[in-house]
Scaffold this active site. Structure first.
Site, mmCIF file in Angstrom:
data_model
loop_
_atom_site.group_PDB
_atom_site.id
_atom_site.type_symbol
_atom_site.label_atom_id
_atom_site.label_comp_id
_atom_site.label_asym_id
_atom_site.label_seq_id
_atom_site.Cartn_x
_atom_site.Cartn_y
_atom_site.Cartn_z
ATOM 1 N N ARG A 156 13.923 -71.377 8.821
ATOM 2 C CA ARG A 156 14.432 -72.532 9.567
ATOM 3 C C ARG A 156 14.590 -72.261 11.055
ATOM 4 O O ARG A 156 14.679 -73.193 11.853
ATOM 5 C CB ARG A 156 15.719 -73.037 8.908
ATOM 6 N N GLU A 158 23.964 -64.171 1.684
ATOM 7 C CA GLU A 158 25.046 -64.737 0.874
ATOM 8 C C GLU A 158 24.632 -64.749 -0.595
ATOM 9 O O GLU A 158 25.455 -64.670 -1.482
ATOM 10 C CB GLU A 158 25.341 -66.158 1.376
HETATM 11 O O1 PRP Z 1 24.026 -65.058 7.676
HETATM 12 P P1 PRP Z 1 23.283 -64.743 6.414
HETATM 13 O O2 PRP Z 1 24.190 -64.466 5.251
HETATM 14 O O3 PRP Z 1 22.298 -63.656 6.598
HETATM 15 O O4 PRP Z 1 22.492 -66.042 5.969
HETATM 16 C C1 PRP Z 1 21.832 -66.898 6.868
HETATM 17 C C2 PRP Z 1 20.381 -67.026 6.538
HETATM 18 O O5 PRP Z 1 20.210 -67.589 5.240
HETATM 19 C C3 PRP Z 1 19.301 -68.683 5.327
HETATM 20 O O6 PRP Z 1 17.984 -68.296 5.215
HETATM 21 P P2 PRP Z 1 17.344 -67.794 3.835
HETATM 22 O O7 PRP Z 1 17.489 -66.318 3.741
HETATM 23 O O8 PRP Z 1 17.917 -68.615 2.734
HETATM 24 O O9 PRP Z 1 15.812 -68.033 4.034
HETATM 25 P P3 PRP Z 1 14.928 -69.353 4.224
HETATM 26 O O10 PRP Z 1 15.336 -69.977 5.533
HETATM 27 O O11 PRP Z 1 13.547 -68.802 4.265
HETATM 28 O O12 PRP Z 1 15.180 -70.254 3.068
HETATM 29 C C4 PRP Z 1 19.532 -69.218 6.718
HETATM 30 O O13 PRP Z 1 18.455 -70.021 7.159
HETATM 31 C C5 PRP Z 1 19.713 -67.978 7.517
HETATM 32 O O14 PRP Z 1 18.470 -67.430 7.937
HETATM 33 N N1 ADE Z 2 25.454 -72.082 2.383
HETATM 34 C C1 ADE Z 2 24.236 -71.993 2.952
HETATM 35 N N2 ADE Z 2 23.531 -73.104 3.263
HETATM 36 C C2 ADE Z 2 22.306 -72.994 3.838
HETATM 37 N N3 ADE Z 2 21.734 -71.837 4.129
HETATM 38 C C3 ADE Z 2 22.399 -70.719 3.841
HETATM 39 N N4 ADE Z 2 22.099 -69.416 4.035
HETATM 40 C C4 ADE Z 2 23.111 -68.683 3.561
HETATM 41 N N5 ADE Z 2 24.088 -69.460 3.079
HETATM 42 C C5 ADE Z 2 23.669 -70.737 3.241
#
Ligand code: PRP
Ligand code: ADE
Length: 266
Positions: free
Chosen positions: A153, A190
């Site tokens: 994202r 998370e």
């Molecule tokens: O602060 P954190 O605990 O590290 O989490 C935040 C990250 O989690 C989500 O991405 P995700 O890893 O779900 O990947 P995606 O955007 O490819 O779905 C979000 O877009 C951040 O990049």
């Molecule tokens: N609660 C949440 N919603 C969207 N993206 C995430 N990445 C980690 N935690 C998330």
């Protein structure tokens, strides 16, 4: 399982996730010495679960600021409010619109996770444009030559900001996606673990970098991005996200690295 048991399970899951995280940017010794407080999940997570239920059952946010229709299939983010710290101006109506354009999806991708979905923000052209403008207003004329966006994202918000401030864009990707030589960092999330990669040679030593993502939760992702960039001599001036989940204390994991966010859940 009754709601009390669900809450206890959710707290236990997140506590394990945080405490079991050995990839923190903050050395464990500092955490053990009490310099960085352990997360107190109880109250805030109760709040998040309750506000999620409120947004579904009564369709009115408990602060009354973001009324939503019971028929609103998008389940707009009634529990997201402007943040009052580290943000441009919480009274800025653009922030309010951005907050109300984000929807919250409970139990995605796993039970207990309240997923903050920015795809609904992208459907609101004004909110999307305002989001980019707020970042551009903050970062233009700061000598930033690189915007690093975190997959996936961060790839949405990073490139328009990079173009507007006259910087190049670097994708920080999941493993085995970049075709050239890479350096890698493993990190925790998370809801799991992952690896981040960056192309060797994408940034020169001494270049000033802004790291962009949609959301900070535990901070593991941004920590990995910072580590990769600093390993090649870049200067990370700030990290910026649309959303912060403050109860997960990701900001603490960044140490003294500045973090700018637009909104955080109530
Ligand atoms: O602060 P954190 O605990 O590290 O989490 C935040 C990250 O989690 C989500 O991405 P995700 O890893 O779900 O990947 P995606 O955007 O490819 O779905 C979000 O877009 C951040 O990049
Ligand atoms: N609660 C949440 N919603 C969207 N993206 C995430 N990445 C980690 N935690 C998330």
């Amino acid at each position: 399982m009754n709601s009390f048991q669900q809450l206890a399970k959710f707290r236990s899951y997140l506590f394990q996730t945080m405490e079991g995280n050995r990839k923190s940017c903050i050395p464990l010794s500092r955490r053990l010495a009490g310099e960085v407080s352990s997360p107190d999940f109880g109250w805030n997570l109760n709040e998040r679960m309750i506000s999620s239920r409120v947004s579904h059952s009564t369709a009115v946010h408990r602060s009354g600021n973001f009324p939503i229709s019971p028929n609103n299939r998008l389940e707009r983010a009634a529990s997201v409010r402007p943040q009052h710290m580290e943000t441009g101006d919480a009274s800025d109506p653009r922030i309010t619109r951005i907050a109300s354009s984000i929807r919250v999806i409970p139990d995605f991708p796993k039970p207990g996770i309240l997923f903050q979905d920015i795809t609904t923000l992208l459907l609101d052209i004004k909110a999307f444009r305002d989001t980019i403008d707020l970042f551009v207003e903050r970062y233009k004329e700061k000598g930033i030559s690189v915007v690093a966006g975190v997959e996936a994202r961060g790839f949405i918000f990073g490139p328009p900001i990079a173009l507007a401030i006259g910087a190049k864009f670097i994708p920080m990707r999941k493993p085995h996606k970049l075709p050239g030589p890479v350096i890698s960092e493993e990190y925790s999330l998370e809801y799991g673990t992952d690896v981040m990669e960056m192309h060797v040679g994408a940034v020169e030593p001494g270049e000033k970098v802004l790291v962009i993502d949609d959301l900070i939760a535990t901070g593991g992702t941004l920590c990995a991005a910072i580590k990769l960039l600093e390993r090649v001599g870049a200067v990370v001036v700030e990290c910026a996200c649309v959303i912060e989940l403050p109860e997960l204390k990701g900001r603490d994991r960044l140490g003294d690295k500045p973090l700018f966010v637009l909104v955080s859940p109530a």
